[in-house]
Design an enzyme around this catalytic site. Structure first.
Site, PDB file in Angstrom:
ATOM      1  CE1 TYR A   1     -62.422  30.232 -28.324  1.00  0.00           C
ATOM      2  CE2 TYR A   1     -60.253  31.060 -28.886  1.00  0.00           C
ATOM      3  CZ  TYR A   1     -61.296  30.195 -29.131  1.00  0.00           C
ATOM      4  OH  TYR A   1     -61.226  29.287 -30.164  1.00  0.00           O
TER       5      TYR A   1
ATOM      6  CG  ASN B   1     -66.667  22.140 -33.789  1.00  0.00           C
ATOM      7  OD1 ASN B   1     -65.460  22.388 -33.863  1.00  0.00           O
ATOM      8  ND2 ASN B   1     -67.581  22.801 -34.508  1.00  0.00           N
TER       9      ASN B   1
ATOM     10  CE  LYS C   1     -62.419  26.747 -27.714  1.00  0.00           C
ATOM     11  NZ  LYS C   1     -63.356  25.740 -28.219  1.00  0.00           N
TER      12      LYS C   1
HETATM   13  P1  NAD Z   1     -67.702  29.272 -36.584  1.00  0.00           P
HETATM   14  O1  NAD Z   1     -68.076  30.527 -35.899  1.00  0.00           O
HETATM   15  O2  NAD Z   1     -67.469  29.260 -38.058  1.00  0.00           O
HETATM   16  O3  NAD Z   1     -68.779  28.131 -36.240  1.00  0.00           O
HETATM   17  C1  NAD Z   1     -69.244  27.991 -34.929  1.00  0.00           C
HETATM   18  C2  NAD Z   1     -70.285  26.922 -34.854  1.00  0.00           C
HETATM   19  O4  NAD Z   1     -70.760  26.910 -33.506  1.00  0.00           O
HETATM   20  C3  NAD Z   1     -71.490  27.168 -35.750  1.00  0.00           C
HETATM   21  O5  NAD Z   1     -71.959  25.936 -36.273  1.00  0.00           O
HETATM   22  C4  NAD Z   1     -72.549  27.737 -34.796  1.00  0.00           C
HETATM   23  O6  NAD Z   1     -73.865  27.361 -35.148  1.00  0.00           O
HETATM   24  C5  NAD Z   1     -72.160  27.080 -33.482  1.00  0.00           C
HETATM   25  N1  NAD Z   1     -72.550  27.939 -32.372  1.00  0.00           N
HETATM   26  C6  NAD Z   1     -72.107  29.184 -32.096  1.00  0.00           C
HETATM   27  N2  NAD Z   1     -72.756  29.667 -31.021  1.00  0.00           N
HETATM   28  C7  NAD Z   1     -73.622  28.701 -30.616  1.00  0.00           C
HETATM   29  C8  NAD Z   1     -74.567  28.586 -29.577  1.00  0.00           C
HETATM   30  N3  NAD Z   1     -74.777  29.572 -28.687  1.00  0.00           N
HETATM   31  N4  NAD Z   1     -75.284  27.438 -29.463  1.00  0.00           N
HETATM   32  C9  NAD Z   1     -75.084  26.424 -30.324  1.00  0.00           C
HETATM   33  N5  NAD Z   1     -74.196  26.462 -31.340  1.00  0.00           N
HETATM   34  C10 NAD Z   1     -73.487  27.590 -31.476  1.00  0.00           C
HETATM   35  O7  NAD Z   1     -66.462  28.750 -35.774  1.00  0.00           O
HETATM   36  P2  NAD Z   1     -65.207  27.826 -36.174  1.00  0.00           P
HETATM   37  O8  NAD Z   1     -64.098  28.742 -36.482  1.00  0.00           O
HETATM   38  O9  NAD Z   1     -65.580  26.764 -37.124  1.00  0.00           O
HETATM   39  O10 NAD Z   1     -64.931  27.209 -34.707  1.00  0.00           O
HETATM   40  C11 NAD Z   1     -65.365  25.931 -34.329  1.00  0.00           C
HETATM   41  C12 NAD Z   1     -64.599  25.538 -33.084  1.00  0.00           C
HETATM   42  O11 NAD Z   1     -63.199  25.624 -33.357  1.00  0.00           O
HETATM   43  C13 NAD Z   1     -64.857  26.460 -31.887  1.00  0.00           C
HETATM   44  O12 NAD Z   1     -64.904  25.682 -30.704  1.00  0.00           O
HETATM   45  C14 NAD Z   1     -63.635  27.364 -31.879  1.00  0.00           C
HETATM   46  O13 NAD Z   1     -63.352  27.849 -30.589  1.00  0.00           O
HETATM   47  C15 NAD Z   1     -62.570  26.412 -32.374  1.00  0.00           C
HETATM   48  N6  NAD Z   1     -61.389  27.053 -32.957  1.00  0.00           N
HETATM   49  C16 NAD Z   1     -61.475  27.808 -34.099  1.00  0.00           C
HETATM   50  C17 NAD Z   1     -60.318  28.389 -34.612  1.00  0.00           C
HETATM   51  C18 NAD Z   1     -60.337  29.222 -35.879  1.00  0.00           C
HETATM   52  O14 NAD Z   1     -59.310  29.849 -36.202  1.00  0.00           O
HETATM   53  N7  NAD Z   1     -61.413  29.252 -36.635  1.00  0.00           N
HETATM   54  C19 NAD Z   1     -59.098  28.196 -33.956  1.00  0.00           C
HETATM   55  C20 NAD Z   1     -59.061  27.422 -32.815  1.00  0.00           C
HETATM   56  C21 NAD Z   1     -60.205  26.838 -32.316  1.00  0.00           C
END
Ligand code: NAD
Length: 248
Positions: free
Chosen positions: A156, A91, A160
């Protein structure tokens, strides 16, 4: 409970969507190892979970996910502790919004490293455990940008799209060995990132969503619970959109 007795790993499990997945899996009876980028954030997440339930079966790791060896070592440590691995959730991810002409090669590479190579590493390490025992579930976090693209920050959506390619291809490769591989493609979700946006921006984004609002992390986590569970026993190779009917 849908995940009673299952052992799961969730990368990016310290906050946002990942932390909701961790909490949902625990609530459904799983043991969960969560990964974050730093010891400090992992400890904070573990403390928050233990404050709600001191007996929660949860472990914390902070491997370099871009290192194949480090991810393997983390997976092996979980298996040594709990005896197996049933569900691997790749994730962790970073988003980007840089216009094309401002991109540096290093910035583009960062998206490939964490959003693609780390997912490959997680899939491979998990499959080494799951394929020989003939059962297991791998889940990857994609995004609605893997369907629509986005206006800037091309690294990005490119990463994906690759996640979808990994998911659909590994679903075919690993199905004969009893391993299901699926992805969830969230739309705009109210994590810290979205919560920090001005209300006017959230309203503008919401106009592109049929349901007229961003999603909650819990609503995304519920899709992971379903796909991880035996309720999805005949589901593999899907990219499940959880985006409120995004119209971008
Ligand atoms: P967030 O930024 O709140 O959390 C990201 C997580 O990834 C954290 O736990 C962080 O520790 C970890 N992380 C970040 N960089 C890292 C690294 N270099 N090494 C190890 N861990 C790392 O993000 P989120 O919004 O919860 O997103 C989680 C997933 O969902 C991601 O893959 C993101 O692309 C995807 N996503 C998010 C959204 C959104 O709107 N929030 C939409 C579509 C997809």
């Amino acid at each position: 409970m849908l995940l009673e007795g299952k052992v799961a790993i969730v990368t990016g499990g310290t906050r946002g969507i990942g932390l909701s997945i961790v909490k949902s899996f625990l609530a459904e009876g799983a043991k969960v190892a969560l990964c974050g980028s730093r010891e400090e954030t992992v400890t904070k997440a573990l403390d928050a979970i233990k404050a709600e339930n001191p007996m929660a079966p949860v472990l914390g790791y902070w491997p370099d996910l871009t290192s194949n060896e480090a991810v393997s070592a983390m997976v092996n440590s979980v298996v040594e502790t709990w005896g197996t691995l049933d569900v691997m959730v790749n994730n962790a991810g970073i988003s980007q919004s840089t216009p094309l002409l401002d991109y540096t090669p290093e910035e583009f590479q960062r998206a490939m490293d964490l959003n693609v190579t780390a997912v490959f590493n997680g899939c491979q390490a998990a499959a080494r455990i799951m394929a020989p025992k003939g059962t297991g579930v791998i889940l990857n976090t994609s995004s609605m940008v893997s369907i629509y693209g986005q206006k800037s920050g091309v690294g990005y959506p490119t990463s994906k799209f690759a996640v979808n390619g990994l998911t659909k291809s590994l679903a075919r490769e690993l199905a004969p060995q009893g391993v299901r591989v699926n992805a969830v493609a969230p739309g705009v979700t109210s994590t810290d990132m979205v919560a920090a946006l001005p209300e006017a921006v959230v309203q503008r984004i919401s106009m592109g969503i049929a349901m007229g609002r961003p999603g909650e992390p819990q609503e995304v986590a519920d899709a992971f619970v379903y796909l991880a569970s035996d309720k999805a026993s005949y589901v593999t190779g899907v990219v499940l959109s959880v985006d409120g009917g995004a119209l971008f």
